[in-house]
Design an enzyme around this catalytic site. Sequence first.
Site, PDB file in Angstrom:
ATOM      1  N   LYS A  95      -3.204 -55.414  18.795  1.00 18.01           N
ATOM      2  CA  LYS A  95      -3.698 -54.039  18.915  1.00 18.01           C
ATOM      3  C   LYS A  95      -5.168 -53.951  19.341  1.00 18.01           C
ATOM      4  O   LYS A  95      -6.009 -54.699  18.867  1.00 18.01           O
ATOM      5  CB  LYS A  95      -3.536 -53.294  17.578  1.00 18.01           C
ATOM      6  CG  LYS A  95      -2.113 -52.992  17.189  1.00 18.01           C
ATOM      7  CD  LYS A  95      -1.368 -52.104  18.182  1.00 18.01           C
ATOM      8  CE  LYS A  95      -1.811 -50.653  18.150  1.00 18.01           C
ATOM      9  NZ  LYS A  95      -1.439 -49.962  16.929  1.00 18.01           N
ATOM     10  N   SER A 102      -6.322 -54.047  14.664  1.00 16.83           N
ATOM     11  CA  SER A 102      -5.454 -53.784  13.517  1.00 16.83           C
ATOM     12  C   SER A 102      -5.494 -54.989  12.591  1.00 16.83           C
ATOM     13  O   SER A 102      -5.549 -56.131  13.044  1.00 16.83           O
ATOM     14  CB  SER A 102      -4.027 -53.538  14.010  1.00 16.83           C
ATOM     15  OG  SER A 102      -3.099 -53.836  12.994  1.00 16.83           O
ATOM     16  N   GLU A 154     -10.520 -41.311  18.712  1.00 18.00           N
ATOM     17  CA  GLU A 154      -9.777 -40.555  17.684  1.00 18.00           C
ATOM     18  C   GLU A 154     -10.735 -39.872  16.712  1.00 18.00           C
ATOM     19  O   GLU A 154     -10.497 -38.743  16.276  1.00 18.00           O
ATOM     20  CB  GLU A 154      -8.817 -41.486  16.941  1.00 18.00           C
ATOM     21  CG  GLU A 154      -7.650 -41.899  17.827  1.00 18.00           C
ATOM     22  CD  GLU A 154      -6.863 -43.089  17.281  1.00 18.00           C
ATOM     23  OE1 GLU A 154      -5.759 -43.318  17.768  1.00 18.00           O
ATOM     24  OE2 GLU A 154      -7.358 -43.793  16.386  1.00 18.00           O
ATOM     25  N   HIS A 195       0.807 -29.026  31.791  1.00 20.00           N
ATOM     26  CA  HIS A 195       1.829 -29.214  30.730  1.00 20.00           C
ATOM     27  C   HIS A 195       2.110 -30.695  30.474  1.00 20.00           C
ATOM     28  O   HIS A 195       3.239 -31.052  30.119  1.00 20.00           O
ATOM     29  CB  HIS A 195       3.143 -28.507  31.079  1.00 20.00           C
ATOM     30  CG  HIS A 195       2.963 -27.104  31.550  1.00 20.00           C
ATOM     31  ND1 HIS A 195       2.930 -26.026  30.706  1.00 20.00           N
ATOM     32  CD2 HIS A 195       2.764 -26.611  32.803  1.00 20.00           C
ATOM     33  CE1 HIS A 195       2.736 -24.908  31.401  1.00 20.00           C
ATOM     34  NE2 HIS A 195       2.630 -25.246  32.681  1.00 20.00           N
TER      35      HIS A 195
END
Length: 452
Positions: A294, A288, A301, A157
């Site tokens: 970043k 970025s 992704e 979980h």
Amino acid sequence: MSKKLWGGRFEKATDPLVEEFTRSIQYDYKLAEYDIVGSLAHIQILKKAGYLTATEKSKLEKGLKVIYSSVAKGTFKPDCSCEDIHTDIQNKLYAKVGDLVMKLHTARSRNDQVVFATKMYCKIELMRLQIALTELDMALCESAANNGDLIMPGFTHMQHAQPVRLMDYLLAYSEMLKRDCDRVWITTDNIELTMGAGALAGTPIESGKYNLDVSGYIPDMKGLTNAFKLRPAVNSIDSVSDRDFIIDILGAISIIGMHLSRLAEDLIIWSSKEFDFISIDDAFCTGSSLMPQKKNPDVLELVRGYTGRLYGNLVSVLTVMKGLPLTYNRDMQLDKEPLFNSFEIVSNELKVMAGLIKTLKFNKVKIEEHLEDEGLYATDLVYYLVDKGVAFKEAHTIIGKLVKYAIDNSVEIKSMTDNELKKFSDKLIRKEIIKLLNPRVSVESKKSIKRG
Ligand code: ARG
């Protein structure tokens, strides 16, 4: 000669819109090599059946081999005004051998031709897929071996659960990939190369003449006789109607995509500041345009995101097929883009993930900080009481209360005195339980796992 493989019964030219709408050459050019192999096999069958003389056979073979070598060299240029690759190759062969090409289509239909070429394509791509799966698996196994001594918090979980070996975490993905590889193998093995269905009803050629080994036509596959055995169609109606093999492949690829997506998701979470378990190599991250600090896990992704495409491709072909009456219907032409697309996505994913895993670094210090959470050892304390004769349910309640007390009072269990511990159970002895609040002791106490 007409550029089409049909046309005799038509009085009018095809509307250009229809030509455009029905055309598949813009994607089925990928089958060029396998269409030629199918024709080479068909020529042998025609010769055996007495439809071609030895001279005609060798003339057609010579012409096809020239076209084949242009495909192999990468110089083959599909003629995009053709309806499909099968038409294009027939036209190219006409340019080499003239009217003799008219005999090539004896006892053959594109319905049979398309299935054969697609199956050949699938067999080869599935073999490549097995290699790519093995390469990622090897990268995971290597990373597991290099980080063999690292222990990390395991999660259920998304909450701290119990300590586990990092190695086992990585090898869990290796197990998935091994099952994926088996699934791919079964899928490959299930694909039967057949000919002789004609359009749907069979051909006048005796079935035994369709027994051939076509492995020799593909340079790297020579000798793989079992995989590339051509057989007569057992049921010609099924043979030209069947696209199960494509659905099997898209299913197997979807499962691979799902596994890669879960791996990607774990790594995305681990790369966050909050976890900081891993550092992904610069070569496998992007930045970025606005925030200079970043370093984003875009590769991961996209691996997660492409799963949607893979599932979509599976659902697309399932849906195309679900309402089709037997036998061939033009709807079935729409199986190819999803098939090609899924192979392309999954092979890119496997390659990029292998590179990322090979260069992945684990942050030992950060991972060990997380192991200081005493909650991770609560289950071990339950087993400790069970070993002292306390019933599991009762032990679970005692340790639950102890954990809650520690949280509510911001104290560590390891710094509680024997007297404090006795309030929960007189069987809790400080110097004994301190030894249990240890990741290695916790992991080594688990004996149920039979390591390979
Ligand atoms: N390009 C077509 C396909 O992939 C070829 C088959 C056409 N067959 C026919 N009977 N119209 O399905």
